[in-house]
Design an enzyme around this catalytic site. Structure first.
Site, PDB file in Angstrom:
ATOM      1  CD1 TRP A   1      -0.506  -1.516   3.198  1.00 39.47           C
ATOM      2  CD2 TRP A   1       0.523   0.460   3.345  1.00 39.47           C
ATOM      3  NE1 TRP A   1       0.211  -1.508   4.371  1.00 39.47           N
ATOM      4  CE2 TRP A   1       0.851  -0.307   4.488  1.00 39.47           C
ATOM      5  CE3 TRP A   1       1.069   1.744   3.230  1.00 39.47           C
ATOM      6  CZ2 TRP A   1       1.691   0.158   5.505  1.00 39.47           C
ATOM      7  CZ3 TRP A   1       1.908   2.205   4.238  1.00 39.47           C
ATOM      8  CH2 TRP A   1       2.205   1.422   5.363  1.00 39.47           C
TER       9      TRP A   1
ATOM     10  CE  LYS B   1      -3.335  -9.435  -2.256  1.00 39.14           C
ATOM     11  NZ  LYS B   1      -3.967  -8.170  -1.846  1.00 39.14           N
TER      12      LYS B   1
ATOM     13  CD  GLU C   1      12.659  -6.173  -4.387  1.00 35.54           C
ATOM     14  OE1 GLU C   1      13.187  -5.736  -3.343  1.00 35.54           O
ATOM     15  OE2 GLU C   1      13.296  -6.396  -5.423  1.00 35.54           O
TER      16      GLU C   1
ATOM     17  CB  CYS D   1      10.992  -0.801   1.839  1.00 41.18           C
ATOM     18  SG  CYS D   1      11.143  -0.329   0.113  1.00 41.18           S
TER      19      CYS D   1
ATOM     20  CD  GLU E   1       9.857  -2.610   7.255  1.00 48.23           C
ATOM     21  OE1 GLU E   1      10.032  -1.921   6.253  1.00 48.23           O
ATOM     22  OE2 GLU E   1       9.034  -3.537   7.298  1.00 48.23           O
TER      23      GLU E   1
HETATM   24  P1  NAD Z   1       1.958  -6.480   3.655  1.00 47.51           P
HETATM   25  O1  NAD Z   1       2.965  -7.554   3.764  1.00 47.51           O
HETATM   26  O2  NAD Z   1       0.991  -6.319   4.752  1.00 47.51           O
HETATM   27  O3  NAD Z   1       1.096  -6.624   2.331  1.00 47.51           O
HETATM   28  C1  NAD Z   1       1.723  -6.680   1.055  1.00 47.51           C
HETATM   29  C2  NAD Z   1       0.786  -7.380   0.098  1.00 47.51           C
HETATM   30  O4  NAD Z   1       0.728  -8.755   0.475  1.00 47.51           O
HETATM   31  C3  NAD Z   1      -0.648  -6.855   0.127  1.00 47.51           C
HETATM   32  O5  NAD Z   1      -1.167  -6.846  -1.194  1.00 47.51           O
HETATM   33  C4  NAD Z   1      -1.349  -7.902   0.961  1.00 47.51           C
HETATM   34  O6  NAD Z   1      -2.736  -7.984   0.683  1.00 47.51           O
HETATM   35  C5  NAD Z   1      -0.635  -9.140   0.490  1.00 47.51           C
HETATM   36  N1  NAD Z   1      -0.789 -10.316   1.335  1.00 47.51           N
HETATM   37  C6  NAD Z   1      -0.917 -10.377   2.682  1.00 47.51           C
HETATM   38  N2  NAD Z   1      -1.035 -11.666   3.067  1.00 47.51           N
HETATM   39  C7  NAD Z   1      -0.975 -12.420   1.949  1.00 47.51           C
HETATM   40  C8  NAD Z   1      -1.050 -13.813   1.685  1.00 47.51           C
HETATM   41  N3  NAD Z   1      -1.210 -14.713   2.659  1.00 47.51           N
HETATM   42  N4  NAD Z   1      -0.939 -14.216   0.412  1.00 47.51           N
HETATM   43  C9  NAD Z   1      -0.780 -13.352  -0.596  1.00 47.51           C
HETATM   44  N5  NAD Z   1      -0.720 -12.012  -0.416  1.00 47.51           N
HETATM   45  C10 NAD Z   1      -0.825 -11.561   0.849  1.00 47.51           C
HETATM   46  O7  NAD Z   1       2.807  -5.154   3.384  1.00 47.51           O
HETATM   47  P2  NAD Z   1       2.256  -3.690   3.370  1.00 47.51           P
HETATM   48  O8  NAD Z   1       1.929  -3.375   4.801  1.00 47.51           O
HETATM   49  O9  NAD Z   1       1.246  -3.535   2.317  1.00 47.51           O
HETATM   50  O10 NAD Z   1       3.527  -2.854   2.905  1.00 47.51           O
HETATM   51  C11 NAD Z   1       4.511  -2.443   3.776  1.00 47.51           C
HETATM   52  C12 NAD Z   1       5.670  -3.426   3.776  1.00 47.51           C
HETATM   53  O11 NAD Z   1       6.169  -3.554   2.464  1.00 47.51           O
HETATM   54  C13 NAD Z   1       6.837  -2.965   4.606  1.00 47.51           C
HETATM   55  O12 NAD Z   1       7.365  -4.051   5.317  1.00 47.51           O
HETATM   56  C14 NAD Z   1       7.837  -2.461   3.575  1.00 47.51           C
HETATM   57  O13 NAD Z   1       9.171  -2.481   3.980  1.00 47.51           O
HETATM   58  C15 NAD Z   1       7.575  -3.392   2.458  1.00 47.51           C
HETATM   59  N6  NAD Z   1       8.009  -2.807   1.199  1.00 47.51           N
HETATM   60  C16 NAD Z   1       9.135  -3.298   0.622  1.00 47.51           C
HETATM   61  C17 NAD Z   1       9.606  -2.754  -0.559  1.00 47.51           C
HETATM   62  C18 NAD Z   1      10.834  -3.291  -1.210  1.00 47.51           C
HETATM   63  O14 NAD Z   1      11.126  -2.884  -2.319  1.00 47.51           O
HETATM   64  N7  NAD Z   1      11.567  -4.189  -0.586  1.00 47.51           N
HETATM   65  C19 NAD Z   1       8.908  -1.695  -1.150  1.00 47.51           C
HETATM   66  C20 NAD Z   1       7.751  -1.214  -0.532  1.00 47.51           C
HETATM   67  C21 NAD Z   1       7.303  -1.790   0.645  1.00 47.51           C
END
Ligand code: NAD
Length: 480
Positions: A152, A176, A250, A284, A382
């Site tokens: 998000w 998704k 990622e 991130c 984080e």
């Molecule tokens: P999140 O892990 O809560 O969600 C990420 C995605 O995974 C969402 O679309 C969510 O619906 C999906 N998801 C959750 N459970 C799932 C499952 N069981 N199966 C399939 N999909 C599932 O992360 P967030 O809160 O949306 O984003 C913030 C996180 O993302 C932070 O930890 C941040 O560091 C990381 N991030 C990393 C990068 C990178 O390039 N490494 C970039 C941006 C954000």
């Protein structure tokens, strides 16, 4: 209920409701107003989308790089022409200042243009006779149906990181987006959908908890690309293991900023203001963990206090001059508040901010904290909020050791007046990116991705094309 637009999902070139008919509300975290509703995808929706993508793969995978490149260039043009609208949609579901959200669109547009060009110049091993009488060659072929799972914090930008290389190399995609922020991806698909054959791109809007495992575990999905939390990434890796899928992970980050004693303090403080509090620190690669040399520490903390105190933040739905808006949700503001309070119960000291303001919306003051323990939660985990810590290292050696002493390895930076020192430190930092006298900037040509629990695989750059293809060896018995 407020009268808001209800979106549909994009499956096999058609716009459809969830088979269950159920919907989810999407909220603007800047004022907690519901801005739209989206289908709550379930098992039948996942199956339909994956089947459509698998069918489309049969022909899309056989198109030429030129065909795919031309499609991506058209998509980029349409995307660019609609950046203002898409940026406003992005702001309405994330609580970002509108200008910042529109600015992100330009970065995402460029990714489509980059991958449109890059897929036409992929290189590999020269064809050769490595064994007598046999000619061998290497192909890079698309993997199949890719489940692209986006977070998000930069919803459409992160989706572009995934769609660009996946489509450019001949894969088909089930995207998704996060259930908190599905609107920009759905509107993007409305705008560009007819530029691709039916089923090449599908967008589902359900929550990870409801349909994530079904998508990741689906036997016809051959690759999962997730940008998200490390905990989510580990879970997805375990589900994907059941069918041994290609993974592109990622995940989280906790970027250190080493400021050596010979650094330009004003430059470091100004850069940390931009890179630590941008997007309310929900990045991130955010510059969230400053480690300063002993001689520069006091001066840096003073300069940072001034910079952080000057951040123009507030409710982006009522003001358009802001540098920082809300966090993504009340739950995120609760998390940040808890982490800051626990840090201050320890030996950390508050310099600026530290509180939830008395406003409706998911807000937290830009916060600067000094002197936390290296082992403390605020240094190790984080925060994903507008919070930067500053530690005083005794020397360069300790600064490097502290920088590396976290489970993450995504991005880092070093500020110094000496290129030799910069290279000495950069070599020893265990992170996918090291910026020197800089933090957070990224071009489409730069590989972005981490080591350790930040995951593996690269977004952007030609390396992403490699991640979304597999190497096939063809050896021909020529007899000559
Ligand atoms: P999140 O892990 O809560 O969600 C990420 C995605 O995974 C969402 O679309 C969510 O619906 C999906 N998801 C959750 N459970 C799932 C499952 N069981 N199966 C399939 N999909 C599932 O992360 P967030 O809160 O949306 O984003 C913030 C996180 O993302 C932070 O930890 C941040 O560091 C990381 N991030 C990393 C990068 C990178 O390039 N490494 C970039 C941006 C954000």
């Amino acid at each position: 209920m407020t009268d808001v637009k209800t979106y549909q999902q994009f499956i096999g070139g058609e716009w459809v409701d969830a088979v269950s008919g159920e919907t989810l509300a999407v909220e603007n975290p800047a004022n907690y107003q519901v801005v739209a509703r989206v289908p709550s995808s379930g098992e039948e929706d996942v199956n339909r989308a994956v089947d459509a993508a698998a069918k489309a793969f049969e022909t899309w995978s056989l198109t030429t790089p030129q065909d795919r490149s031309l499609a991506l260039l058209k998509i980029a043009d349409i995307f660019e022409a609609n950046s203002d609208e898409l940026g406003r949609i992005e702001a309405s579901q994330t609580g970002k200042p509108v200008d910042f959200a529109i600015g992100e669109m330009a970065v995402a547009v460029d990714l489509f243009r980059f991958f449109a060009g890059a897929c036409r110049v992929m290189d590999g091993l020269a064809v050769n006779e490595f064994l007598p009488g046999h000619t061998a060659m290497v192909r890079r072929d698309p993997i199949g149906v890719v489940a692209s799972i986006a977070p998000w914090n930069y919803p459409l930008y992160m989706a572009a990181w995934k769609l660009g290389p996946a489509l450019a190399t001949g894969n088909t995609v089930v995207l998704k987006p996060s259930a908190r922020t599905p609107l920009s991806a759905l509107r993007f698909a409305e705008l560009i959908g007819d530029q691709l054959p039916a089923g090449v791109l599908n967008v589902l809007s359900g929550s990870g908890g409801t349909m994530g495992d079904l998508l990741v575990g689906h036997p016809k999905v051959r690759m999962v690309s997730i940008t998200g939390d490390t905990v989510t990434g580990k879970h997805i890796a375990s589900v994907a293991a059941g069918t041994v899928k290609r993974l592109h992970l990622e995940l989280g980050g906790k970027a250190p900023v080493i400021v050596l004693d010979d650094a330009d303090v004003a430059l470091a403080a100004e850069t940390i203001k931009g890179a630590g509090y941008f997007n309310s620190g929900q990045d991130c690669t955010a510059a969230c963990r400053v480690i300063a040399g002993p001689a520069v520490y006091e001066k840096l903390v003073a300069a940072l206090a001034e910079q952080v105190g000057s951040i123009n933040w507030g409710d982006p739905t009522t003001r358009d001059d802001l540098e920082m808006g809300s966090l993504i949700a009340k739950a995120q503001a609760d998390k940040v508040e808890g982490m800051v309070n626990r840090a201050l119960e320890g030996k950390a000291e508050l310099v600026v901010g530290g509180k939830r303001p008395d406003m409706v919306g998911a807000y937290f003051q830009p916060t600067l904290i000094t002197n936390p323990d290296q082992g403390s939660e605020i240094v190790q985990d984080e925060v994903f909020g507008p919070v930067v810590t500053v530690q005083r290292a005794v020397d360069e050696e300790q600064a490097i050791a502290w920088a590396n002493d976290v489970k993450f390895g995504l991005a880092s930076s070093v500020f110094t007046g000496s290129i030799a020192k910069a290279m000495r430190v950069a070599r020893r930092l265990q992170f996918g990116t090291v910026w020197v006298n800089e933090h957070v900037i990224l071009a489409s040509e730069n590989p972005h991705g981490g080591v350790k629990e930040s995951g593996w695989g690269k977004d952007g750059s030609k390396y992403a094309l490699e991640d979304y293809t597999y190497v096939k060896n063809i050896t021909i018995n020529t007899g000559i």
